[in-house]
Design an enzyme around this catalytic site. Structure first.
Site, mmCIF file in Angstrom:
data_model
loop_
_atom_site.group_PDB
_atom_site.id
_atom_site.type_symbol
_atom_site.label_atom_id
_atom_site.label_comp_id
_atom_site.label_asym_id
_atom_site.label_seq_id
_atom_site.Cartn_x
_atom_site.Cartn_y
_atom_site.Cartn_z
ATOM 1 N N GLY A 101 75.793 25.946 2.597
ATOM 2 C CA GLY A 101 74.879 27.092 2.464
ATOM 3 C C GLY A 101 74.989 28.048 3.634
ATOM 4 N N GLY A 103 74.312 29.034 6.687
ATOM 5 C CA GLY A 103 73.709 28.428 7.867
ATOM 6 C C GLY A 103 73.376 29.436 8.951
ATOM 7 N N LYS A 123 75.488 38.136 9.798
ATOM 8 C CA LYS A 123 76.021 36.829 10.201
ATOM 9 C C LYS A 123 75.672 36.606 11.667
ATOM 10 C CE LYS A 123 80.423 34.284 9.991
ATOM 11 N NZ LYS A 123 81.761 34.347 9.381
ATOM 12 N N ARG A 186 78.084 42.343 7.313
ATOM 13 C CA ARG A 186 79.198 42.387 6.369
ATOM 14 C C ARG A 186 78.754 42.965 5.036
ATOM 15 N NH1 ARG A 186 81.629 36.307 6.310
ATOM 16 N NH2 ARG A 186 79.661 35.737 5.278
ATOM 17 N N ASP A 262 84.151 26.634 0.093
ATOM 18 C CA ASP A 262 82.979 27.458 0.401
ATOM 19 C C ASP A 262 83.380 28.780 1.049
ATOM 20 O OD1 ASP A 262 83.657 25.415 2.440
ATOM 21 O OD2 ASP A 262 82.229 26.515 3.669
ATOM 22 N N ASN A 263 84.659 28.931 1.375
ATOM 23 C CA ASN A 263 85.133 30.196 1.940
ATOM 24 C C ASN A 263 85.976 30.974 0.937
ATOM 25 O OD1 ASN A 263 83.874 29.639 4.354
ATOM 26 N ND2 ASN A 263 85.695 28.756 5.311
ATOM 27 N N ASP A 272 85.125 35.180 5.061
ATOM 28 C CA ASP A 272 84.858 34.313 6.204
ATOM 29 C C ASP A 272 86.046 34.255 7.165
ATOM 30 O OD1 ASP A 272 82.306 33.884 5.468
ATOM 31 O OD2 ASP A 272 82.446 31.716 5.299
HETATM 32 P P1 AMP Z 1 82.641 28.024 8.065
HETATM 33 O O1 AMP Z 1 83.692 26.991 7.782
HETATM 34 O O2 AMP Z 1 82.696 28.622 9.436
HETATM 35 O O3 AMP Z 1 82.671 29.094 7.029
HETATM 36 O O4 AMP Z 1 81.194 27.322 8.020
HETATM 37 C C1 AMP Z 1 80.908 26.187 7.273
HETATM 38 C C2 AMP Z 1 79.429 25.981 7.191
HETATM 39 O O5 AMP Z 1 78.867 25.836 8.487
HETATM 40 C C3 AMP Z 1 78.641 27.094 6.532
HETATM 41 O O6 AMP Z 1 77.588 26.501 5.829
HETATM 42 C C4 AMP Z 1 78.143 27.889 7.706
HETATM 43 O O7 AMP Z 1 76.984 28.624 7.396
HETATM 44 C C5 AMP Z 1 77.839 26.793 8.692
HETATM 45 N N1 AMP Z 1 77.868 27.247 10.086
HETATM 46 C C6 AMP Z 1 78.953 27.576 10.827
HETATM 47 N N2 AMP Z 1 78.590 27.914 12.074
HETATM 48 C C7 AMP Z 1 77.242 27.818 12.147
HETATM 49 C C8 AMP Z 1 76.269 28.035 13.163
HETATM 50 N N3 AMP Z 1 76.597 28.422 14.393
HETATM 51 N N4 AMP Z 1 74.969 27.835 12.847
HETATM 52 C C9 AMP Z 1 74.603 27.432 11.618
HETATM 53 N N5 AMP Z 1 75.464 27.191 10.624
HETATM 54 C C10 AMP Z 1 76.771 27.386 10.866
HETATM 55 MG MG MG Z 2 82.144 29.862 5.603
#
Ligand code: AMP
Ligand code: MG
Length: 502
Positions: A101, A103, A123, A186, A262-263, A272
């Site tokens: 989700g 995050g 973001k 974004r 998820d990306n 992403d």
């Molecule tokens: P990503 O692979 O960077 O696209 O992130 C994978 C997951 O981790 C997604 O659910 C992001 O929202 C969450 N996420 C990455 N970095 C953070 C952060 N600093 N704080 C909270 N959630 C994060």
């Molecule tokens: Mg992501």
């Protein structure tokens, strides 16, 4: 949209009059959490994209207003905005990761424009119920990388989410070292991901799965609505768009770095930007993400991974599609057809060959072998190839390309094959060179260039960041003032590593 609504949408907007129409917020509450972002203390504007603002129909002067900075920092709420974070799940590095989700992403809402719907998402504006162990923040470094690459990809003609602006702050954030917080705003018509569908499938919530499919079909794949099997028709079109995107990545030498499901955008947009990279010295197995030890997301694997991800989406859609063979057919046939067609067409254009012919794939794969064996700079090779005459008059005519390769004999052999193909039907030199320059960028966001802009920005100097942004808006143009950005990595950048840390 009625005529008067369309005229309304054409007029430049003030921030306060952006015509929000938040369709995703109208999905049932299971899809998202309404919340207020934490915001950023004492924010300032780092950089903004006029082009992205124009997509929203924002009046140019709006970007300089303190209200713009406050809204993008998450410190104030624009009229009509209904802020939320969305739930999704996904496969990370080939393994089911369960619920993820937004995050650290907050959807401000969706703006209706003459160019269609645009969602605005922040973001890094704070934690959400989906933050898990994360701090909800993004650092200036990663925000700059996302901003520059989004806008650079758009200028290269590659489907992508856009970046409206970055706001920065002195607020400290701990990563490998102490950095400062920033928010990147974004834009995308939708931020729905493959993982948004996987989420409902994994939780055996067929109702929500259907609602999400209906939502996406209604808004983005209306032609699928009338198909015998709408979910299969949507999947077929998503496969085509994903193939088109991936072919463009391969042709330009872009590596995403974290192609988790998820990306993956349901609209076939590059989404992403984390540890991405553009190929410098060519290596088909290059891994741009330092965290990706096994090389799952290496350059050469990207087309396979995109296809694998489509199958993850296909499995998620099975309750709607019903027929396994139809699901496979929707993906396999469409993905292969579009990927193979687009990749060969793009490469033929890069080589100045005009329309693709039967045997061109042999010439292309020999070229990749040559570049791989010689670790030739990918961007420079194609740009310089454009300068070579079809019929060399002096031995030095080929120097711009020969000088990039160690194995000169192998280079000459390939050039001879290329010329044989040119002679059997390609435009005259001047016309061909123009056409090649229009598809072979002189400027791409090499890691060393992003790093230079980041290092200066972390000292409070945004001039290099602005220069890189300006340069990458016109990646195919000769820009004497930006010549330095056309160079391969300098020595200091040889060991640069980018990881998932952002
Ligand atoms: P990503 O692979 O960077 O696209 O992130 C994978 C997951 O981790 C997604 O659910 C992001 O929202 C969450 N996420 C990455 N970095 C953070 C952060 N600093 N704080 C909270 N959630 C994060
Ligand atoms: Mg992501």
């Amino acid at each position: 949209m009625t005529d008067s609504q369309a005229r309304q949408a054409d007029r430049p907007h003030r921030l306060e009059t952006l015509p929000f129409d938040n369709s995703f917020a109208r999905l049932p509450q299971e899809f998202h959490t309404r919340l207020a972002p934490w915001g950023l203390p004492d924010p300032h504007l780092v950089i903004a994209s006029d082009e992205a603002a124009a997509l929203l129909g924002l009046h140019a002067g709006e970007l300089d207003r303190p209200e713009f900075v406050d809204a993008l920092a998450g410190n104030s709420t624009l009229p009509g905005s209904e802020i939320l974070s969305a739930v999704y799940s996904g496969h990370q590095f080939g393994h089911w990761a369960g619920q993820l989700g937004d995050g650290r992403a907050h959807l401000l809402g969706e703006v209706r424009t003459a160019s269609g719907p645009w969602e605005i998402q922040l973001k890094g504006a704070g934690r959400t119920p989906y933050s898990r162990m994360g701090d909800g923040r993004a650092v200036l470094r990663s925000s700059i990388r996302e901003f520059l690459c989004s806008e650079a990809m758009a200028a290269l003609g590659i489907p992508t989410t856009r970046a409206l602006a970055i706001v920065g702050s002195s607020h400290p954030v701990q990563r490998e070292e102490r950095e400062t917080a920033a928010v990147c705003a974004r834009l995308a018509p939708s931020f729905v991901r493959f993982g948004s569908f996987e989420h409902w499938a994994a939780n055996q919530r067929e109702n929500e799965l259907r609602m999400l499919a209906d939502y996406v079909i209604e808004r983005f794949y209306p032609e699928a609505r009338d198909a015998a099997n709408p979910a299969a028709a949507m999947l077929a079109e998503v496969s085509r768009r994903t193939a088109a995107m991936t072919a463009r990545w391969q042709a330009v030498g872009f590596m995403h770095g974290v192609m988790n499901t998820d990306n993956m955008s349901i609209l076939g947009l590059t989404l992403d930007y984390g540890p991405f990279g553009f190929m410098d010295a060519f290596d088909a197995g290059h891994i741009c993400n330092h965290t990706d030890r096994g090389g799952r997301y290496s350059y050469r694997n990207q087309p396979h991974v995109a296809h694998w991800n489509l199958h993850a989406l296909g499995h998620a859609l099975m309750p709607l599609i019903g027929d396994e063979a139809a699901m496979r057919e929707a993906i396999d046939r469409n993905y292969a057809e579009v990927y193979n067609r687009d990749f060969v067409e793009l490469m033929c254009a890069k080589l100045g060959l005009g329309d693709a012919r039967e045997d061109d794939d042999v010439l292309i794969s020999r070229l990749y072998g040559l570049l791989d064996a010689n670790h030739t700079d990918y961007t420079l090779f194609f740009r310089n190839l454009g300068v070579l005459p079809a019929a060399p008059r002096t031995p030095t005519d080929d120097a711009p390309v020969r000088d990039l390769l160690i194995d000169r004999a192998a280079c000459d052999a390939w050039l001879a094959e290329w010329r044989a193909r040119l002679h059997s039907g390609a435009p005259a030199d001047a016309e061909r060179q123009r056409a090649m320059n229009a598809v072979n960028p002189k400027y791409v966001l090499r890691n060393w260039i992003a790093e230079t802009a980041i290092r200066a920005a972390r000292q409070g100097d945004y001039s290099e960041l602005h220069a890189v942004h300006q340069c990458l808006k016109k990646p195919f143009d000769e820009q004497p003032g930006h010549q330095r950005f056309a160079a391969p990595p300098p020595d200091w950048a040889e060991g640069l590593e980018v990881s998932c840390s952002s």
